[in-house]
Design a protein around this motif. Structure first.
Motif, mmCIF file in Angstrom:
data_model
loop_
_atom_site.group_PDB
_atom_site.id
_atom_site.type_symbol
_atom_site.label_atom_id
_atom_site.label_comp_id
_atom_site.label_asym_id
_atom_site.label_seq_id
_atom_site.Cartn_x
_atom_site.Cartn_y
_atom_site.Cartn_z
ATOM 1 N N UNK A 14 64.904 -28.339 -44.848
ATOM 2 C CA UNK A 14 65.297 -29.458 -43.706
ATOM 3 C C UNK A 14 66.394 -30.364 -44.549
ATOM 4 N N UNK A 15 66.324 -30.744 -45.954
ATOM 5 C CA UNK A 15 67.102 -31.483 -46.531
ATOM 6 C C UNK A 15 68.401 -30.783 -46.789
ATOM 7 N N UNK A 16 68.641 -29.706 -47.283
ATOM 8 C CA UNK A 16 69.673 -29.063 -47.698
ATOM 9 C C UNK A 16 70.459 -28.600 -46.633
ATOM 10 N N UNK A 17 69.768 -27.697 -45.733
ATOM 11 C CA UNK A 17 70.478 -27.067 -44.597
ATOM 12 C C UNK A 17 71.048 -28.295 -43.540
ATOM 13 N N UNK A 18 69.551 -29.051 -43.313
ATOM 14 C CA UNK A 18 70.181 -30.144 -42.510
ATOM 15 C C UNK A 18 71.391 -31.049 -42.791
ATOM 16 N N UNK A 19 71.542 -31.471 -44.185
ATOM 17 C CA UNK A 19 72.621 -32.083 -44.625
ATOM 18 C C UNK A 19 73.908 -31.384 -44.523
ATOM 19 N N UNK A 20 73.849 -30.058 -44.666
ATOM 20 C CA UNK A 20 75.075 -29.177 -44.622
ATOM 21 C C UNK A 20 75.419 -29.064 -43.139
ATOM 22 N N UNK A 50 66.660 -27.933 -34.099
ATOM 23 C CA UNK A 50 67.028 -26.430 -34.181
ATOM 24 C C UNK A 50 66.448 -25.985 -35.606
ATOM 25 N N UNK A 51 66.284 -26.776 -36.620
ATOM 26 C CA UNK A 51 65.780 -26.295 -37.831
ATOM 27 C C UNK A 51 64.180 -26.114 -37.611
ATOM 28 N N UNK A 52 63.670 -26.984 -36.838
ATOM 29 C CA UNK A 52 62.089 -26.872 -36.673
ATOM 30 C C UNK A 52 61.840 -25.583 -35.750
ATOM 31 N N UNK A 77 59.962 -23.066 -26.941
ATOM 32 C CA UNK A 77 61.360 -22.738 -27.737
ATOM 33 C C UNK A 77 62.493 -22.965 -26.858
ATOM 34 N N UNK A 78 62.556 -22.474 -25.721
ATOM 35 C CA UNK A 78 63.599 -22.546 -24.835
ATOM 36 C C UNK A 78 63.849 -23.937 -24.653
ATOM 37 N N UNK A 79 62.719 -24.944 -24.040
ATOM 38 C CA UNK A 79 63.003 -26.384 -24.023
ATOM 39 C C UNK A 79 63.377 -27.172 -25.048
ATOM 40 N N UNK A 80 63.118 -26.920 -26.201
ATOM 41 C CA UNK A 80 63.610 -27.237 -27.440
ATOM 42 C C UNK A 80 65.022 -27.063 -27.648
ATOM 43 N N UNK A 81 65.345 -26.064 -27.389
ATOM 44 C CA UNK A 81 66.692 -25.354 -27.446
ATOM 45 C C UNK A 81 67.780 -25.975 -26.834
ATOM 46 N N UNK A 82 67.251 -26.063 -25.607
ATOM 47 C CA UNK A 82 68.011 -26.765 -24.205
ATOM 48 C C UNK A 82 68.106 -28.219 -24.628
ATOM 49 N N UNK A 83 67.368 -28.896 -25.315
ATOM 50 C CA UNK A 83 67.168 -30.278 -25.333
ATOM 51 C C UNK A 83 68.133 -30.569 -26.687
ATOM 52 N N UNK A 84 68.246 -29.638 -27.654
ATOM 53 C CA UNK A 84 68.860 -30.093 -28.801
ATOM 54 C C UNK A 84 70.376 -29.914 -28.432
#
Length: 98
Positions: A14-20, A50-52, A77-84
């Motif tokens: 989450x730290x490295x990929x999220x920061x990138x 999205x990372x979650x 998964x679909x609801x979280x993806x659309x929300x993001x």
């Protein structure tokens, strides 16, 4: 011990990929003239969601933790993806409408 290793792995992912990804999103928003300081937190929250999703549906099966591993339900998964995606689109819409 495996739980600690898995927690460390999660923090690194989450730290490295999220920061990138946040860095890329910052550059994209700046290229479109969007004030990242004002609306950037929405993009960061979207990246974390999205990372979650990716972690719970793919990455958790390749780690050290051997406990109960379940994918997110398809609807969640679909609801979280659309929300993001909506969160990613809000800063450009707010910038161009104001």
């Amino acid at each position: 011990m495996r739980i600690l290793l898995e927690l460390f792995r999660i923090l690194l992912i989450f730290g490295i990929v999220g920061a990138f990804c946040s860095g890329i999103l910052t550059n994209v928003y700046q290229n479109f003239g969007i004030d990242y300081n004002q609306y950037g937190y929405l993009g960061s929250v979207a990246i974390l969601i999205l990372l979650f999703i990716v972690y719970r549906n793919k990455l958790q099966f390749s780690g050290w933790y051997k406990g109960k591993k379940e994918k997110l339900p398809k609807r969640v998964t679909q609801v979280l993806f659309v929300f993001s995606i909506v969160l990613l689109m809000i800063p450009p819409l707010l910038q161009f409408t104001s």
